[in-house]
Design a protein around this motif. Structure first.
Motif, PDB file in Angstrom:
ATOM      1  N   ARG A   1     -27.984  33.754  47.338  1.00 34.00           N
ATOM      2  CA  ARG A   1     -28.494  32.398  47.469  1.00 34.00           C
ATOM      3  C   ARG A   1     -29.973  32.349  47.091  1.00 34.00           C
ATOM      4  NH1 ARG A   1     -25.128  32.943  51.893  1.00 34.00           N
ATOM      5  NH2 ARG A   1     -26.833  33.456  53.316  1.00 34.00           N
TER       6      ARG A   1
ATOM      7  N   HIS B   1     -30.668  26.600  47.883  1.00 38.79           N
ATOM      8  CA  HIS B   1     -29.584  26.556  48.862  1.00 38.79           C
ATOM      9  C   HIS B   1     -30.146  26.424  50.280  1.00 38.79           C
ATOM     10  CE1 HIS B   1     -27.819  28.627  45.359  1.00 38.79           C
ATOM     11  NE2 HIS B   1     -26.662  28.117  45.742  1.00 38.79           N
ATOM     12  N   ASP B   2     -31.172  27.237  50.583  1.00 43.20           N
ATOM     13  CA  ASP B   2     -31.744  27.215  51.926  1.00 43.20           C
ATOM     14  C   ASP B   2     -32.339  25.852  52.259  1.00 43.20           C
ATOM     15  OD1 ASP B   2     -31.051  29.865  52.181  1.00 43.20           O
ATOM     16  OD2 ASP B   2     -33.038  30.624  51.645  1.00 43.20           O
TER      17      ASP B   2
ATOM     18  N   ASP C   1     -26.773  25.034  41.274  1.00 40.29           N
ATOM     19  CA  ASP C   1     -25.431  25.438  41.669  1.00 40.29           C
ATOM     20  C   ASP C   1     -24.578  24.175  41.785  1.00 40.29           C
ATOM     21  OD1 ASP C   1     -23.083  26.306  42.919  1.00 40.29           O
ATOM     22  OD2 ASP C   1     -24.113  27.799  44.137  1.00 40.29           O
TER      23      ASP C   1
END
Length: 652
Positions: A262, A266-267, A337
């Motif tokens: 990741r 994403h975080d 993504d």
């Protein structure tokens, strides 16, 4: 089998009941020890212990277990009292039991916090971070579950414990990045990497759960326990995880661990959701004030002369081209993504912005600036008053038009005077906060563009600068930016685009505009305690007389300039000896701008004034004579007019 009954101690009906009584007695003994160390005397007698045991049973979740304990309550209460005052070796937790010799978490939670991060080794920092996380996740004891007040206080305490955990994680990450103290060949072992990555996952999971509690909890009081501090912690966790990834050698990263697949994008979606302005602000504090003046690396050639080379590391402070994902995450950009983005948007976790959207104003994406409700009419008046060609009449009419509504009376008394509204929000502070976050947003955009440029993607850098148009420049910035044509000030979004792509000189002018805006809002740009005390005790009023002794006061000077302006306008604007020069008119407009707060109807802070209070100079102009400042009352004006005429007669 439960222990045999003694003469004073009854036997528990079964093993489960005996284990329950043992845990309650253990908890009460520990609470008693802590109270005694603090010097608290709660009267730890048998009656109190009995009531505490009854409360623990009462607050258990409804079901067969609670019904069974209630059926044997008298016997179990007596047993709890015996275990508390006269414990036997078997009354203490054994192996495999909570609080037993092999219960590491139990022992770690009992250790005190440590704040001396600079004196701790990497291993100690990891242990302290893990210990802080254990304390942050600790749930309220069962005997308090049914008490709403205790539950709310416990949840509020969780936020403070989360802050401590994030502080420890930040110190751990900084030590991990410090190659002088943690060289690759010693501290960054595969075992340490695996332990830290697993710890980072648990911190992020707990922090995300706290953030969701603020929106998903059914109890509104419980939602209010999640304050701004929790969201700031979430933003810092995004930075921590990204820095940890970047400081870990690729060849040593565990391939089977999902943490490494990741990115910060994403975080940020999972921790910050659809509000990225906190992450923007945290990231802005990590980058230089002006990212456009960073020196390039120097490489020594064969001849010994230094030659410049394009650097891909330390382009923006300590951030290089491989940190582009962190900047994209702060700005909420899409394209990292597709599957994850679609899922996050469908679940309502976060939206994502397209840097090449056809229309900036209509593009979706996370919020990049904190919410700020401003009056568009007053903002337009700020811009009008800030124009170089604006006359005194233009300034007064602009603010009068902005402030006067259909049902607004200049002379109407108000019980809500001052800058602080009924909800405790300070408008000036909110506006200054909005301005600071706007500057932080520009710094992050400029940093992201610098990374694109260093990587050879000039088109990407241009797209990011255009993306800055999503955040229109605040009206205060537009007022104080240079009006020499170096930057667009008539269209707020265009101003943001130009400032994002500005050179060093224009960016310095933007920082001066920010400082001027802060002064206008009364924000003290100083850390000197004496200056802070002086500013806190300052009382504002119309044209505060801060001039040196013997010089004409600002109020008197303004009255004289206004008189000259009236004479000039009465004569059709023809030049004459008593007319107002361009420099004098600019001075008068400057005086009005400097006292914008008083003009806006904020009133005077003079505690010695009468109870009715002032409504601002615009209200005073429409008020009776006794509402005017002393220098502008008829007697004072007549006196000044006589002095001017006498002076003119002498000159003739």
């Amino acid at each position: 089998m439960p222990p045999k009954a003694s003469k004073k101690r009854p036997a528990a009906p079964d093993d489960e009941s005996n284990r329950f009584v043992k845990r309650i007695a253990q908890h009460l003994r520990e609470a008693s020890d802590v109270a005694k160390k603090r010097g608290d005397d709660f009267g730890w007698d048998e009656a109190r212990i009995g009531r505490a045991f009854d409360d623990a049973v009462t607050h258990m979740p409804p079901g067969a277990v609670r019904d069974h304990l209630r059926a044997h309550l008298d016997v179990l209460r007596t047993l709890a009292v015996e275990m508390f005052f006269r414990p036997e070796p078997t009354d203490f937790p054994g192996l495999g039991e909570p609080g037993g010799p092999d219960d590491r978490d139990f022992r770690e939670r009992k250790k005190p916090y440590r704040d001396d991060f600079g004196n701790m080794s990497l291993a100690e920092l990891v242990e302290e971070t893990d210990r802080c996380l254990l304390k942050a996740k600790c749930e309220i004891p069962v005997q308090f579950v049914g008490d709403a007040t205790e539950c709310l206080n416990w949840e509020k305490g969780k936020e403070g414990r989360l802050e401590r955990c994030v502080d420890a994680a930040w110190a751990t990450c900084e030590r991990w990045r410090d190659e002088s103290k943690t060289p690759d060949d010693s501290g960054k072992t595969p075992e340490a990497i695996e332990e830290l990555s697993e710890l980072m996952e648990r911190i992020a999971t707990h922090c995300a759960a706290r953030v969701r509690l603020g929106t998903e909890a059914e109890d509104p009081e419980l939602r209010r326990c999640v304050t701004e501090k929790t969201h700031e912690c979430a933003a810092r966790v995004v930075l921590i995880r990204h820095k940890f990834r970047r400081a870990t050698p690729k060849e040593k990263r565990p391939k089977e661990n999902g943490f490494w697949t990741r990115t910060a994008c994403h975080d940020a979606a999972q921790l910050c959701g659809d509000t990225r302005w906190r992450l923007v602000y945290q990231l802005a504090m990590e980058i230089p004030e002006d990212v456009g003046v960073e020196p390039a690396d120097v490489e020594t050639g064969a001849s010994g002369e230094g030659k410049r080379k394009k650097s891909r590391r330390n382009v923006v402070g300590r951030f290089g081209c491989n940190d582009q994902a962190l900047f994209d995450a702060a700005l909420g950009l899409s394209g990292f993504d597709e599957e994850f983005e679609a899922k996050a948007a469908a679940e309502g976790i976060s939206t994502f912005a397209d840097v090449n959207a056809a229309r900036v104003t209509g593009a979706i994406g996370p919020a990049l600036l904190p919410p700020f409700t401003f009056d568009p009419a007053l903002a337009a008046a700020d811009v009008e008053a800030g124009k170089p060609e604006a006359s005194l009449t233009d300034v007064c009419m602009a603010y009068e038009k902005a402030l006067r509504g259909d049902d607004w009376d200049f002379m109407e008394d108000s019980d809500d005077e001052g800058d602080v509204d009924k909800d405790g929000f300070n408008e000036d502070e909110d506006e200054m906060r909005h301005l600071d976050h706007y500057i932080a947003f520009l710094r992050v955009v400029r940093g992201a563009a610098a990374l694109k440029k260093a990587g050879g993607d000039l088109r990407g850098a241009e797209d990011l600068c255009r993306f800055a148009g999503r955040a229109p420049a605040p009206s205060l910035m537009l007022m104080n930016l240079p009006n020499d044509g170096s930057v667009q000030v008539s269209e707020a979004r265009a101003t943001s685009v130009e400032l994002a792509a500005a050179d060093g000189a224009l960016w310095a002018a933007a920082m001066e505009a920010r400082a001027a805006s802060a002064r206008l809002l009364g924000d003290s740009i100083t850390e000197n305690p004496e200056e802070l005390k002086m500013l806190s005790e300052r009382k504002e009023s119309f044209f505060v007389d801060l001039t040196p002794a013997g010089a004409m006061s600002e109020a008197s000077r303004a009255a004289e300039l206004a008189e000259k302006l009236a004479d000039r306008e009465a004569e059709g604007g023809k030049a004459n000896d008593g007319g107002l020069s361009k420099e004098e008119e600019e001075e008068l407009v400057g005086l009005l701008k400097k006292n914008k707060r008083w003009l806006g109807g904020g009133g005077s802070d003079d505690e010695d004034g009468d109870d009715d209070g002032d409504e601002g100079i615009l209200a005073n102009l429409a008020a009776e004579d006794d509402q005017l400042p002393e220098e502008l009352r008829p007697d004072a004006v007549d006196k000044l007019e006589a002095e001017l005429k006498a002076a003119e007669a002498v000159t003739k």
